[in-house]
Design a protein around this motif. Structure first.
Motif, mmCIF file in Angstrom:
data_model
loop_
_atom_site.group_PDB
_atom_site.id
_atom_site.type_symbol
_atom_site.label_atom_id
_atom_site.label_comp_id
_atom_site.label_asym_id
_atom_site.label_seq_id
_atom_site.Cartn_x
_atom_site.Cartn_y
_atom_site.Cartn_z
ATOM 1 N N ALA B 23 0.846 -1.205 0.000
ATOM 2 C CA ALA B 23 0.000 0.000 0.000
ATOM 3 C C ALA B 23 0.880 1.253 0.000
ATOM 4 O O ALA B 23 0.597 2.216 -0.730
ATOM 5 N N THR B 26 2.295 1.641 -3.411
ATOM 6 C CA THR B 26 1.261 2.106 -4.343
ATOM 7 C C THR B 26 0.982 3.590 -4.128
ATOM 8 O O THR B 26 0.842 4.363 -5.081
ATOM 9 N N TYR B 27 0.939 3.984 -2.863
ATOM 10 C CA TYR B 27 0.705 5.399 -2.547
ATOM 11 C C TYR B 27 1.804 6.266 -3.179
ATOM 12 O O TYR B 27 1.517 7.297 -3.795
ATOM 13 N N VAL B 30 1.220 6.392 -6.943
ATOM 14 C CA VAL B 30 0.035 7.161 -7.342
ATOM 15 C C VAL B 30 0.253 8.657 -7.147
ATOM 16 O O VAL B 30 -0.232 9.473 -7.931
ATOM 17 N N GLN B 31 1.021 9.017 -6.122
ATOM 18 C CA GLN B 31 1.317 10.444 -5.896
ATOM 19 C C GLN B 31 1.868 11.100 -7.150
ATOM 20 O O GLN B 31 1.587 12.254 -7.435
ATOM 21 N N LEU B 81 0.101 -2.377 -6.780
ATOM 22 C CA LEU B 81 -1.348 -2.400 -6.579
ATOM 23 C C LEU B 81 -1.849 -3.844 -6.652
ATOM 24 O O LEU B 81 -2.674 -4.273 -5.830
ATOM 25 N N LEU B 84 -0.803 -5.476 -3.484
ATOM 26 C CA LEU B 84 -1.711 -5.101 -2.392
ATOM 27 C C LEU B 84 -2.980 -5.951 -2.449
ATOM 28 O O LEU B 84 -3.443 -6.480 -1.426
ATOM 29 N N ALA B 88 -4.227 -8.720 0.246
ATOM 30 C CA ALA B 88 -5.553 -8.558 0.850
ATOM 31 C C ALA B 88 -6.356 -9.853 0.692
ATOM 32 O O ALA B 88 -7.044 -10.292 1.619
ATOM 33 N N PHE B 222 -10.523 -9.593 -6.092
ATOM 34 C CA PHE B 222 -9.609 -8.781 -5.276
ATOM 35 C C PHE B 222 -8.632 -8.002 -6.160
ATOM 36 O O PHE B 222 -8.300 -6.859 -5.880
ATOM 37 N N VAL B 225 -10.886 -5.539 -9.115
ATOM 38 C CA VAL B 225 -11.635 -4.333 -8.715
ATOM 39 C C VAL B 225 -10.719 -3.107 -8.589
ATOM 40 O O VAL B 225 -10.980 -2.068 -9.206
ATOM 41 N N PRO B 226 -9.618 -3.194 -7.811
ATOM 42 C CA PRO B 226 -8.763 -1.994 -7.725
ATOM 43 C C PRO B 226 -8.146 -1.618 -9.070
ATOM 44 O O PRO B 226 -7.969 -0.437 -9.358
ATOM 45 N N LEU B 229 -10.722 0.118 -11.156
ATOM 46 C CA LEU B 229 -10.917 1.440 -10.556
ATOM 47 C C LEU B 229 -9.753 2.360 -10.926
ATOM 48 O O LEU B 229 -9.953 3.532 -11.272
ATOM 49 N N TYR B 230 -8.548 1.829 -10.862
ATOM 50 C CA TYR B 230 -7.351 2.621 -11.178
ATOM 51 C C TYR B 230 -7.430 3.120 -12.623
ATOM 52 O O TYR B 230 -7.215 4.301 -12.906
#
Lengths: 227, 460
Positions: B23, B26-27, B30-31, B81, B84, B88, B222, B225-226, B229-230
């Protein structure tokens, strides 16, 4: 039991998806904000415009360059002594004083008496000074003659000296901008004769620095000013 | 409730730790979608920031291996991602095994072991890439590798234990023994033994194929979906193409452009403004080579050494020795690509030695290319380098390197790293369609301005 497991599934899928969505949304908002604001960008490359380029120097420079055919579309090449005197509208001493800040950017190429051929050391000095252009926009060749001989002869001699330098530059450097950046002035022995202080400049002649020898020369220098 | 078996806890802990580090990674990735420079979290302690400088994390993130589908979405889809999501899922499945009491089921635990093999194998591949291709490792990635390994060890151990217990149970228990009036009794430990096998709680039976298929589907969900969305939310960076100036006077009147590629190149004309001793230029070369897009370009370089011994536009020597090495490149003629490639390789050494001894660059160049000794430092070479910088002045180019112009349209500075593949491939497509051109950035309409009271006595 199934409801608990389904809830767990949804929650654990939702956590990374929601986090990612929020981060992307934040990045997008920053992107919109920064693209709307003026960006902080690196400076644009430009020619030199150093401290000695004061308004007075620029005014004289502009007049000389326009009269000598470098700017303004004038087809003439070079300035003769009378023109130079008129254009500069100042005394010879003041005219020379304009060039004193360029001591590290120029040199004095010596010629033999009544000659206009560059010798090996003279060629070397011209090459050395011209190759060190850096960000300068203008190169001046100011040729002179020592007082022996007639005024007319000295004019012709100094013109031949300036042209010798120009011909060499044209041959050696094959610079397409040469005609737009090199300003030639030939002053004979009539105007702005070099004084003893110029003995401290880079010279191609290694001998004694008498006023006669100093003025049997072509003064060459880059001028780091923007007009 | 019975305590879950230790190996299941190991998997759960590994999954949670892996998810935390993935995570963070990924953060960080993405920044950068805002096209700005950001500091990265690069520590074995979650959340600790490293700074914006060069680090293993920086190298890894900017490398083409940090994401996939780079030509389809700006920066690509970060693999962190997917990591992650997988972690999860592992956490979910581990909890589900405990809740449904399938932790002793060989089929269910076997599926877990298989699932843990996915991040473990990926980690192994990424570790090899890190060491072999990038020559560095990133701390965040190492934590993810370790978490993957922990999950794999836990998953395999849990599965082996389940298999062992299951075999032992099959040998000992017989259907006849199951009907002795004790609902918890499932058999004797050994035929004739008085010891009894007792199942605590309600056994759910072996995981059915349907259960495993459902879990596989959950795993896919799992990850999907992200990702969906991304892809749906990622900002549109195509609108920036062509908005970063161009070349007003691209012709090489001074004859200062040098070829970059060794072989014959045929493609879209591109001009790269570079400094042979600039680390960012070297990194760009590596990224471009890895992208595979260099083959579609016919690249030429204009040298722009950020070294004030020849460059009047910089106040200090950012890259000591760059003027000398640039002269060598210009002197090399047809061999310029070789000198340039060598300069990129040796740039650290040249810079370091020239910082201590200003003549070191010339010495190093002449040792490596003795045939250039007469040219480097000569008035002709200095004049050519000067013309190179005058070409830059004539084109109003900014004082930084590298800068790339595709058919005279600038590849924005924000697109030379993460967004390289996306932007460059887009520019090439536009060039092929004949629509690549310099254009002003279309800004979003401003929000309604707040009402401001007019000052008294102000101008009308």
């Amino acid at each position: 039991m199934i409801a608990v497991r389904a809830a767990l599934l949804v929650v654990l899928i939702a956590i990374p998806a929601a986090m990612t969505g929020l981060w992307i949304h934040a990045a997008d908002a920053r992107l919109t904000e920064t693209s709307a604001a003026p960006a902080e960008v690196a400076p644009v490359a430009s020619a030199s415009d150093v401290a000695y380029c004061n308004p007075e120097l620029k005014r004289i420079l502009r007049r000389v360059l326009m009269s000598c055919g470098l700017v303004g579309g004038n087809a003439a090449r070079g300035c003769q002594p009378v023109q130079a005197k008129n254009v500069a509208t100042m005394s010879g001493h003041d005219f020379n004083a304009l060039f004193t800040p360029m001591k590290d950017r120029g040199g004095i190429v010596g010629f033999d008496k009544d000659k206009a051929e560059l010798d090996a050391t003279g060629l070397g000095l011209v090459d050395q000074v011209f190759a060190d252009q850096r960000g300068a926009s203008w190169f001046f060749v100011v040729a002179r003659a020592s007082p022996e001989g007639s005024v007319e002869h000295n004019r012709e001699l100094s013109k031949a000296r300036a042209e010798a330098v120009m011909d060499h530059l044209r041959q050696q450097f094959k610079d397409p901008d040469l005609d737009k950046e090199v300003g030639m002035l030939w002053l004979g022995a009539e105007f702005a004769q070099l004084e003893a202080e110029f003995c401290a400049w880079k010279r191609s002649s290694s001998g004694a620095c008498s006023p006669e020898q100093l003025n049997r020369s072509a003064f060459v220098a880059w001028i780091d000013c923007q007009l | 409730m019975r305590r879950p078996p230790p190996w299941l806890v190991v998997v759960l802990v590994g999954a949670v730790v892996g998810a935390v580090f993935a995570a963070i990674s990924t953060y960080d990735f993405v920044q950068h979608l805002d096209r700005q420079v950001h500091s990265l979290h690069c520590s074995f302690i979650p959340g600790v920031t490293h700074g914006a400088g060069e680090s293993g994390c920086q190298v890894a993130m900017m490398s083409p291996y940090s994401s996939v589908f780079r030509t389809h979405v700006w920066g690509g889809l970060p693999i962190s991602l997917a990591a992650l999501s997988v972690f999860a899922f592992l956490a979910f499945y581990a909890i589900d095994l405990a809740v449904t009491r399938r932790k002793d089921d060989p089929r269910a635990t076997g599926f877990l072991a298989l699932a843990t093999a996915l991040p473990a194998l990926t980690s192994l591949v990424m570790l090899v890439i890190s060491l072999a291709k990038l020559g560095t490792t990133c701390k965040l990635c190492v934590c993810i590798y370790l978490a993957s390994a922990v999950c794999l060890v836990g998953g395999i151990a849990l599965w082996r234990r389940a298999v062992r217990d299951h075999r032992g149970g099959e040998v000992a228990a017989s259907p006849r023994d199951r009907h002795r009036g004790d609902p918890a009794f499932i058999g004797t430990a050994k035929t004739g033994s008085s010891a009894r096998l007792v199942a605590v709680g309600v056994p759910t039976g072996a995981a059915s194929t349907g259960f495993l298929a459902a879990m596989f589907g959950a795993g896919v969900a799992f990850v999907a979906v992200p990702i969906v969305l991304y892809l749906a939310l990622a900002p549109d960076h195509a609108r920036f193409i062509g908005t970063c100036e161009g070349l007003p006077h691209p012709a090489d009147g001074y004859g200062v452009m040098v070829r970059i590629e060794r072989g014959a190149a045929h493609g879209v004309p591109a001009v790269e403004v570079l400094d042979p001793l600039c680390p960012a230029c070297r990194a760009f070369e590596q990224r471009l080579a890895a992208s595979g897009l260099a083959e579609r370009l016919e690249r030429k370089a204009v040298l722009f050494p950020l070294d004030n011994t020849c460059n009047w536009m910089v106040t200090e020597t950012t890259h000591p020795g760059a003027c000398t090495v640039s002269e060598a490149v210009l002197c090399a003629g047809d061999k310029a690509p070789d000198v340039l490639a060598w300069a990129f390789e040796a740039q650290d050494r040249i810079r370091d030695e020239t910082k201590l001894d200003p003549s070191a660059a010339a010495r190093i160049v002449k040792q490596r290319f003795p045939e250039l000794a007469a040219c480097v430092g000569s008035p002709d070479a200095r004049s050519r380098l000067n013309k190179s910088m005058r070409w830059i002045v004539a084109n109003n180019i900014r004082v930084l390197t590298p800068q790339v112009f595709i058919d005279n349209v600038k590849l924005c500075d924000e697109d030379v790293d993460l967004g390289l593949e996306y932007t460059l491939s887009n520019m090439l497509e536009r060039h092929a369609r004949g629509t690549l051109a310099v254009a002003p950035l279309e800004k979003a309409p401003p929000a309604a301005a707040p009402a401001v009271a007019k000052p008294h006595g102000g101008a009308p």
